[in-house]
Design a protein around this motif. Sequence first.
Motif, mmCIF file in Angstrom:
data_model
loop_
_atom_site.group_PDB
_atom_site.id
_atom_site.type_symbol
_atom_site.label_atom_id
_atom_site.label_comp_id
_atom_site.label_asym_id
_atom_site.label_seq_id
_atom_site.Cartn_x
_atom_site.Cartn_y
_atom_site.Cartn_z
ATOM 1 N N VAL A 90 59.134 68.504 -97.539
ATOM 2 C CA VAL A 90 59.143 69.608 -96.658
ATOM 3 C C VAL A 90 59.604 70.807 -97.789
ATOM 4 N N ALA A 91 60.461 70.667 -98.408
ATOM 5 C CA ALA A 91 60.842 71.728 -99.374
ATOM 6 C C ALA A 91 59.860 72.161 -100.238
ATOM 7 N N GLU A 92 58.769 71.439 -100.564
ATOM 8 C CA GLU A 92 57.766 71.807 -101.436
ATOM 9 C C GLU A 92 56.543 72.420 -100.740
ATOM 10 N N ASN A 93 56.303 72.118 -99.402
ATOM 11 C CA ASN A 93 55.358 72.358 -98.824
ATOM 12 C C ASN A 93 55.386 73.317 -97.692
ATOM 13 N N PHE A 94 56.412 73.614 -97.040
ATOM 14 C CA PHE A 94 56.738 74.438 -95.957
ATOM 15 C C PHE A 94 57.341 75.765 -96.072
ATOM 16 N N HIS A 95 57.162 76.754 -95.230
ATOM 17 C CA HIS A 95 57.919 78.145 -95.514
ATOM 18 C C HIS A 95 59.158 78.168 -94.485
ATOM 19 N N TRP A 96 59.293 77.161 -93.641
ATOM 20 C CA TRP A 96 60.611 77.342 -92.604
ATOM 21 C C TRP A 96 60.664 75.836 -92.079
ATOM 22 N N ILE A 97 61.851 75.507 -91.758
ATOM 23 C CA ILE A 97 62.168 74.397 -90.964
ATOM 24 C C ILE A 97 63.250 74.499 -90.016
ATOM 25 N N HIS A 98 62.785 74.172 -88.818
ATOM 26 C CA HIS A 98 63.761 74.635 -87.659
ATOM 27 C C HIS A 98 64.695 73.681 -87.219
ATOM 28 N N ARG A 107 71.431 70.721 -97.711
ATOM 29 C CA ARG A 107 71.564 70.655 -99.261
ATOM 30 C C ARG A 107 70.756 70.296 -99.940
ATOM 31 N N ARG A 108 70.153 69.202 -99.762
ATOM 32 C CA ARG A 108 68.879 68.730 -100.497
ATOM 33 C C ARG A 108 67.853 69.415 -100.161
ATOM 34 N N LEU A 109 67.373 70.024 -99.130
ATOM 35 C CA LEU A 109 66.471 70.802 -99.121
ATOM 36 C C LEU A 109 66.621 72.373 -100.243
ATOM 37 N N SER A 110 67.955 72.822 -100.143
ATOM 38 C CA SER A 110 68.131 73.826 -101.240
ATOM 39 C C SER A 110 67.942 73.252 -102.734
ATOM 40 N N ASP A 111 68.431 71.958 -102.979
ATOM 41 C CA ASP A 111 68.433 71.524 -104.085
ATOM 42 C C ASP A 111 67.007 71.232 -104.704
ATOM 43 N N GLN A 112 66.066 70.946 -103.703
ATOM 44 C CA GLN A 112 64.561 70.303 -104.011
ATOM 45 C C GLN A 112 63.664 71.707 -103.540
ATOM 46 N N ARG A 113 64.021 72.727 -103.208
ATOM 47 C CA ARG A 113 63.182 73.933 -103.193
ATOM 48 C C ARG A 113 62.793 74.223 -104.648
ATOM 49 N N PRO A 114 61.409 74.286 -104.743
ATOM 50 C CA PRO A 114 60.729 74.534 -106.266
ATOM 51 C C PRO A 114 61.325 76.142 -106.686
ATOM 52 N N ASP A 115 61.453 76.298 -107.722
ATOM 53 C CA ASP A 115 62.117 77.539 -108.159
ATOM 54 C C ASP A 115 60.957 78.901 -107.967
ATOM 55 N N HIS A 116 59.649 78.397 -108.068
ATOM 56 C CA HIS A 116 58.638 79.472 -108.141
ATOM 57 C C HIS A 116 58.512 79.901 -106.579
ATOM 58 N N LEU A 117 59.002 79.233 -105.720
ATOM 59 C CA LEU A 117 58.727 79.633 -104.023
ATOM 60 C C LEU A 117 60.030 80.591 -103.659
ATOM 61 N N ILE A 149 76.521 75.796 -95.156
ATOM 62 C CA ILE A 149 75.058 76.029 -95.567
ATOM 63 C C ILE A 149 74.730 77.643 -96.049
ATOM 64 N N MET A 150 75.470 78.475 -95.671
ATOM 65 C CA MET A 150 75.257 79.787 -96.262
ATOM 66 C C MET A 150 75.335 80.021 -97.869
ATOM 67 N N GLN A 151 76.267 78.978 -98.384
ATOM 68 C CA GLN A 151 76.605 79.114 -99.723
ATOM 69 C C GLN A 151 75.158 78.491 -100.368
ATOM 70 N N LEU A 152 74.245 77.793 -99.883
ATOM 71 C CA LEU A 152 73.170 77.265 -100.546
ATOM 72 C C LEU A 152 72.247 78.196 -101.097
ATOM 73 N N PRO A 153 71.780 78.161 -102.393
ATOM 74 C CA PRO A 153 71.205 79.189 -103.172
ATOM 75 C C PRO A 153 69.549 79.379 -102.598
ATOM 76 N N HIS A 154 68.765 78.223 -102.386
ATOM 77 C CA HIS A 154 67.482 78.101 -102.108
ATOM 78 C C HIS A 154 67.038 78.215 -100.764
ATOM 79 N N ILE A 155 68.044 78.404 -99.882
ATOM 80 C CA ILE A 155 67.604 78.630 -98.538
ATOM 81 C C ILE A 155 68.317 79.670 -97.991
#
Length: 236
Positions: A90-98, A107-117, A149-155
């Motif tokens: 999901v982190a690699e292929n989607f724009h949103w998750i509801h 936390r996992r989604l933030s960790d796994q979100r690719p840097d280029h996105l 959750i507001m602390q997480l950098p990639h979401i």
Amino acid sequence: MTSIQKRIQNTREIINTAAEQCGRPGAVNLLAVSKTKPTDMIREAWQAGQRDFGENYVQEGVEKTQALQNLEGIVWHFIGPLQSNKTRQVAENFHWIHSVDRTKIARRLSDQRPDHLPPLNICLQVNIDNQPTKSGFLPEEVSRAVSEIMQLPHITLRGLMAIPAPSDDPEQQRKPFRAMKELLGRLKTEYPQLNLDTLSMGMSGDMIAAIEEGSTIVRIGTALFGARDYSNQTSK
Ligand SMILES: *Cc1c(COP(=O)(O)O)cnc(C)c1O
């Protein structure tokens, strides 16, 4: 015009009229829920100007995002239950998750979100009417989850989502939606530094009640694509 194009047009009209009538013209976005439907239907909807699509199952959703990469401007929303061993897809292929229903998933989604996105847009799913079998944070758990959750950098936390128990009675339909609106209002006051602009609520059977109570995204499947047939579904 194809029947999908007609249904999209009709549904947009219903949404826009309801939004205007409650003084929020243009404030409600249509998310086309394409789960179990073939990519040809999604392409047809895209040709009718539809850009936001929702999928429920990780493997099916990822296959569709990859098969339809050439559709310019398409925005993919994951709206189904998510196990922690599938967050990367999901982190690699989607724009949103509801449907974020645990801090660990965020936390996992933030960790796994690719840097280029850009950051992944997320909504917290709330079990607003306390259904025993429903996933989601209980209303009283949400504020604490937001603070973590507001602390997480990639979401980017955008707001809240709910799937209340279905009802045919518009007055019954409104109650959980109103409670969602109030909950989001309290969070906005508590966390003014966040841009909490999203209430993802309303489906084919209750979209008008949801809009009247403040929905900003309605998630519509059946009214656009017809009833779902699960018999020939190969992957979940
Ligand atoms: C399937 C689904 C929808 C769409 O429901 P319809 O009644 O077909 O409009 C919306 N939200 C979620 C989370 C869903 O799973």
